[in-house]
Design an enzyme around this catalytic site. Structure first.
Site, PDB file in Angstrom:
ATOM      1  N   GLY A   1       1.273  -0.913   0.236  1.00 14.86           N
ATOM      2  CA  GLY A   1       0.260  -0.400  -0.022  1.00 14.86           C
ATOM      3  C   GLY A   1       0.518   1.334  -0.070  1.00 14.86           C
ATOM      4  O   GLY A   1       0.348   2.524  -0.601  1.00 14.86           O
TER       5      GLY A   1
ATOM      6  N   ASP B   1      -4.267   1.954  11.172  1.00 15.32           N
ATOM      7  CA  ASP B   1      -5.451   0.999  11.591  1.00 15.32           C
ATOM      8  C   ASP B   1      -5.506   0.952  12.996  1.00 15.32           C
ATOM      9  O   ASP B   1      -5.667   1.667  13.953  1.00 15.32           O
ATOM     10  CB  ASP B   1      -6.466   0.407  10.594  1.00 15.32           C
ATOM     11  CG  ASP B   1      -7.472  -0.629  10.890  1.00 15.32           C
ATOM     12  OD1 ASP B   1      -8.317   0.587  12.074  1.00 15.32           O
ATOM     13  OD2 ASP B   1      -7.985  -0.470  10.057  1.00 15.32           O
TER      14      ASP B   1
ATOM     15  N   ASP C   1      -5.174  -0.571  -1.748  1.00 13.34           N
ATOM     16  CA  ASP C   1      -6.900  -1.436  -2.571  1.00 13.34           C
ATOM     17  C   ASP C   1      -7.826  -2.168  -1.833  1.00 13.34           C
ATOM     18  O   ASP C   1      -7.616  -1.435  -0.337  1.00 13.34           O
ATOM     19  CB  ASP C   1      -5.819  -2.155  -2.685  1.00 13.34           C
ATOM     20  CG  ASP C   1      -6.059  -3.337  -1.504  1.00 13.34           C
ATOM     21  OD1 ASP C   1      -5.400  -3.077  -0.740  1.00 13.34           O
ATOM     22  OD2 ASP C   1      -5.996  -5.111  -1.680  1.00 13.34           O
TER      23      ASP C   1
ATOM     24  N   ARG D   1      -5.482   0.593  -6.459  1.00  9.05           N
ATOM     25  CA  ARG D   1      -4.122   1.354  -6.091  1.00  9.05           C
ATOM     26  C   ARG D   1      -3.623   2.127  -6.479  1.00  9.05           C
ATOM     27  O   ARG D   1      -3.395   3.459  -6.826  1.00  9.05           O
ATOM     28  CB  ARG D   1      -3.058  -0.051  -5.711  1.00  9.05           C
ATOM     29  CG  ARG D   1      -3.866  -1.173  -4.589  1.00  9.05           C
ATOM     30  CD  ARG D   1      -2.291  -1.819  -5.018  1.00  9.05           C
ATOM     31  NE  ARG D   1      -2.391  -2.977  -4.062  1.00  9.05           N
ATOM     32  CZ  ARG D   1      -2.039  -3.261  -2.779  1.00  9.05           C
ATOM     33  NH1 ARG D   1      -2.530  -1.948  -1.761  1.00  9.05           N
ATOM     34  NH2 ARG D   1      -1.980  -4.219  -2.163  1.00  9.05           N
TER      35      ARG D   1
HETATM   36  P1  5GP Z   1      -3.932  -2.594  10.842  1.00  3.32           P
HETATM   37  O1  5GP Z   1      -2.501  -3.404  11.391  1.00  3.32           O
HETATM   38  O2  5GP Z   1      -3.023  -1.186  11.484  1.00  3.32           O
HETATM   39  O3  5GP Z   1      -4.749  -2.501  11.270  1.00  3.32           O
HETATM   40  O4  5GP Z   1      -3.547  -2.350   9.669  1.00  3.32           O
HETATM   41  C1  5GP Z   1      -2.300  -1.458   8.951  1.00  3.32           C
HETATM   42  C2  5GP Z   1      -2.784  -2.063   6.961  1.00  3.32           C
HETATM   43  O5  5GP Z   1      -4.350  -2.181   6.913  1.00  3.32           O
HETATM   44  C3  5GP Z   1      -2.495  -1.006   6.210  1.00  3.32           C
HETATM   45  O6  5GP Z   1      -1.125  -0.944   5.894  1.00  3.32           O
HETATM   46  C4  5GP Z   1      -3.431  -1.307   5.467  1.00  3.32           C
HETATM   47  O7  5GP Z   1      -3.325  -2.251   4.124  1.00  3.32           O
HETATM   48  C5  5GP Z   1      -4.475  -2.122   5.375  1.00  3.32           C
HETATM   49  N1  5GP Z   1      -5.652  -1.117   6.198  1.00  3.32           N
HETATM   50  C6  5GP Z   1      -6.128  -0.783   7.500  1.00  3.32           C
HETATM   51  N2  5GP Z   1      -7.145   0.391   7.032  1.00  3.32           N
HETATM   52  C7  5GP Z   1      -7.565   0.181   5.638  1.00  3.32           C
HETATM   53  C8  5GP Z   1      -8.661   1.091   4.324  1.00  3.32           C
HETATM   54  O8  5GP Z   1      -9.458   1.865   5.170  1.00  3.32           O
HETATM   55  N3  5GP Z   1      -7.927   0.671   3.362  1.00  3.32           N
HETATM   56  C9  5GP Z   1      -7.643  -0.209   2.756  1.00  3.32           C
HETATM   57  N4  5GP Z   1      -7.227   0.230   1.220  1.00  3.32           N
HETATM   58  N5  5GP Z   1      -6.611  -0.480   3.391  1.00  3.32           N
HETATM   59  C10 5GP Z   1      -6.477  -0.779   5.545  1.00  3.32           C
END
Ligand code: 5GP
Length: 191
Positions: free
Chosen positions: A56, A115, A171, A177
């Site tokens: 991403g 996130d 994505d 993307r």
């Molecule tokens: P975390 O481990 O912080 O929950 O998630 C991080 C990863 O989740 C990011 O690098 C991304 O790949 C994916 N991600 C989290 N939220 C989103 C979102 O709203 N849209 C997309 N496309 N990917 C997300």
């Protein structure tokens, strides 16, 4: 309808769902330039290694690099992804390791979005094992309300609500993307 046909539009469709414009290209470009200027100032006289988190972050990283005016290096690591889901699985695995020798180096981890924070924590822990002299983090987007694990975020583009976003590297089931702006699911409220 494909995403590419509507890439310059305020509305795009991806996997049968409707998304609308959330952050336009000018807003993104201005903020990325600000982050690049801050990194250039903070690391003057040093040569940081920027580590992009695939897939991403590639577009953010490419623009960020072009706005950094000091010497720097680039490498990549890859984590397991959400698949086609819109919800974080909470399970993080490393799929591609970095090649660079970062012992004694200044490292900046570059993410597209934080996130839950689990991925960033995993990466910071993983990178720290290689004894860099410093580790900082950059993320284009931060869903602060969704964050369960507070890792240190040094360079944040935009703090956003808990919305599913696509485009500018992000994505939906590997599609979208290539959009050069950031979109949210239609019906979700912007901040
Ligand atoms: P975390 O481990 O912080 O929950 O998630 C991080 C990863 O989740 C990011 O690098 C991304 O790949 C994916 N991600 C989290 N939220 C989103 C979102 O709203 N849209 C997309 N496309 N990917 C997300």
């Amino acid at each position: 309808m494909s995403t590419s046909n509507l890439a310059k539009s305020d509305i795009v469709y991806c996997r049968g769902e409707k998304f609308r414009l959330y952050l336009d290209r000018e807003t993104i470009a201005n903020r990325v330039a600000e982050l690049g200027a801050r990194i250039s100032a903070d690391y003057e006289g040093r040569v940081p290694v920027l580590i992009g988190v695939l897939n991403g972050s590639f577009m953010f990283l490419a623009d960020l690099l072009r706005s950094i005016e000091i010497e720097c290096e680039v490498d990549f690591l890859k984590l397991s992804s959400y698949g086609a889901s819109k919800i974080s699985s909470g399970v993080v695995r490393e799929l591609k390791k970095i090649d660079a020798d970062i012992e004694g180096r200044d490292v900046i981890i570059v993410e597209d979005i934080v996130d839950t924070g689990l991925s960033m924590q995993f990466i910071v822990d993983r990178i720290s094992e290689d004894n860099p002299s410093s580790v900082r983090t950059a993320t284009l987007l931060h869903k602060h309300e969704a964050t369960r694990v507070e890792s240190q975020l040094d360079y944040v583009g935009f703090r956003i609500k808990n919305l599913f976003v696509i485009g500018y590297g992000l994505d939906y089931g590997q599609l979208a993307r290539n959009l050069d702006q950031i979109y949210i699911l239609d019906g979700e409220e912007p901040q």
